[in-house]
Design a protein around this motif. Sequence first.
Motif, short mmCIF file in Angstrom:
data_model
loop_
_atom_site.label_atom_id
_atom_site.label_comp_id
_atom_site.label_asym_id
_atom_site.label_seq_id
_atom_site.Cartn_x
_atom_site.Cartn_y
_atom_site.Cartn_z
N UNK A 138 0.89 -1.11 0.04
CA UNK A 138 0.05 0.08 0.08
C UNK A 138 0.94 1.34 -0.06
N UNK A 139 1.89 1.27 0.89
CA UNK A 139 2.82 2.50 0.68
C UNK A 139 3.60 2.64 -0.70
N UNK A 140 3.63 1.55 -1.54
CA UNK A 140 4.26 1.59 -2.63
C UNK A 140 3.27 2.22 -3.68
N UNK A 141 1.89 1.65 -3.46
CA UNK A 141 1.04 2.34 -4.17
C UNK A 141 0.55 3.91 -3.87
N UNK A 142 0.94 4.25 -2.76
CA UNK A 142 0.69 5.74 -2.34
C UNK A 142 2.00 6.47 -3.06
N UNK A 143 3.16 5.97 -3.01
CA UNK A 143 4.37 6.66 -3.61
C UNK A 143 4.06 6.99 -5.10
N UNK A 144 3.72 5.60 -5.65
CA UNK A 144 3.57 5.66 -7.17
C UNK A 144 2.47 6.43 -7.53
N UNK A 145 1.39 6.43 -6.83
CA UNK A 145 0.24 7.44 -7.18
C UNK A 145 0.61 8.86 -7.22
N UNK A 146 1.37 9.41 -6.07
CA UNK A 146 1.93 10.58 -6.15
C UNK A 146 2.58 10.98 -7.39
N UNK A 147 3.36 10.04 -7.69
CA UNK A 147 4.35 10.16 -8.98
C UNK A 147 3.41 10.27 -10.19
N UNK A 148 2.40 9.37 -10.41
CA UNK A 148 1.31 9.36 -11.32
C UNK A 148 0.53 10.73 -11.59
N UNK A 149 0.27 11.31 -10.37
CA UNK A 149 -0.56 12.54 -10.08
C UNK A 149 0.27 13.56 -10.59
N UNK A 150 1.38 13.77 -10.38
CA UNK A 150 2.54 14.58 -10.67
C UNK A 150 2.73 14.58 -12.27
N UNK A 151 2.97 13.48 -12.37
CA UNK A 151 3.18 13.55 -14.09
C UNK A 151 2.24 13.82 -14.85
N UNK A 152 0.85 13.44 -14.53
CA UNK A 152 -0.28 14.06 -15.27
C UNK A 152 -0.39 15.37 -15.28
N UNK A 153 0.13 16.03 -13.95
CA UNK A 153 -0.01 17.43 -14.06
C UNK A 153 1.11 18.00 -15.05
N UNK A 154 2.17 17.47 -15.23
CA UNK A 154 3.17 17.93 -16.15
C UNK A 154 2.60 17.71 -17.48
N UNK A 155 1.77 16.56 -17.90
CA UNK A 155 1.22 16.26 -19.16
C UNK A 155 0.19 17.62 -19.38
N UNK A 156 -0.64 17.87 -18.42
CA UNK A 156 -1.44 18.89 -18.43
C UNK A 156 -0.95 20.31 -18.84
N UNK A 157 0.15 20.71 -18.17
CA UNK A 157 0.70 22.07 -18.31
C UNK A 157 1.37 21.90 -19.86
N UNK A 158 1.97 20.77 -20.18
CA UNK A 158 2.54 20.76 -21.30
C UNK A 158 1.36 20.82 -22.48
N UNK A 159 0.14 20.56 -22.24
CA UNK A 159 -0.92 20.79 -23.27
C UNK A 159 -1.17 22.00 -23.28
N UNK A 160 -1.24 22.61 -22.01
CA UNK A 160 -1.55 24.10 -21.94
C UNK A 160 -0.68 25.04 -22.74
N UNK A 161 0.51 24.75 -22.33
CA UNK A 161 1.50 25.93 -23.18
C UNK A 161 1.68 25.30 -24.46
N UNK A 162 1.36 24.26 -25.10
CA UNK A 162 1.23 23.74 -26.33
C UNK A 162 0.31 24.31 -27.16
N UNK A 163 -1.17 24.30 -26.47
CA UNK A 163 -2.28 24.87 -27.20
C UNK A 163 -2.32 26.44 -26.86
N UNK A 164 -1.62 26.87 -25.86
CA UNK A 164 -2.03 28.59 -25.71
C UNK A 164 -3.36 28.55 -25.14
N UNK A 165 -4.15 27.60 -24.75
CA UNK A 165 -5.43 27.87 -24.31
C UNK A 165 -6.00 26.98 -23.27
#
Length: 252
Positions: A138-165
């Motif tokens: 479960x601790x491993x899931x928690x750590x991996x989950x935080x990594x995945x959430x941050x990764x998707x945030x980076x994906x999201x801001x990458x799209x925001x900067x790419x589209x400019x919208x």
Amino acid sequence: MTLLTAELRKVTTLKFWWLLALPPIVVGIFASAISSAISESVSDLDIEGGFAIFGLYAALGVAMVFAAVFAAVNGGTEFRHDTITTSFLTSRGRDRVILTKILVTALFALGYGLAVEIGSIVCLLLFSPATFTLNAHVIGVVVAGLFAVVAWAVIGIGLGLLFGSPTWSAIVVVAWFPMGETMLVSILAGLGIPNGSVLTPAASSLATVTVGDTDDAPFLMSWPWAPVVLALWAIGLAAAGWWRTRQRDIVQ
């Protein structure tokens, strides 16, 4: 530090950061409560962490979507209101502004993940103490989950900067999870690539969060390659958004 303070103020002075944080927390608590109730009747199933852990998986999935939407809005809103122009003109370079914006977005996403995981785990411990244990998996899931959430945030801001919208980048994020990836995998299967999902971001996220529980699934990347694939998606889209922002005319 001046840029960091400015970016923090840009986020905290608007309501969308905490409005987007509420749904994943609420959904995570309800998902954990439901999985806890179901776990009592399927306690004999051999699942690492108990059946109740599916509530945590669901909570993390929702957290990824909303963290990505928050990041997309945060990355694209400045272009809509032309506030990015002032930031670029008063800074030593665009790179410093972009890097600070990505770091601040990742920090807020980390907060999203922590809030969702704390609410979910507390709920699981309260409602299914007999079937859910806070073990190493479960601790491993928690750590991996935080990594995945941050990764998707980076994906999201990458799209925001790419589209400019903020609108189009958020639509891409929301549409990708239920429809976009399914359509892409179906097309790849029709082209003779049946296991194309092993390289897609949402499937890589699932394989990342489960920390090896899905290694036997042929359509998911095995651990530890799943987080590597997810990290490459995040880095690639962030780099694309970074490059597009450096090339874009910002003075209207």
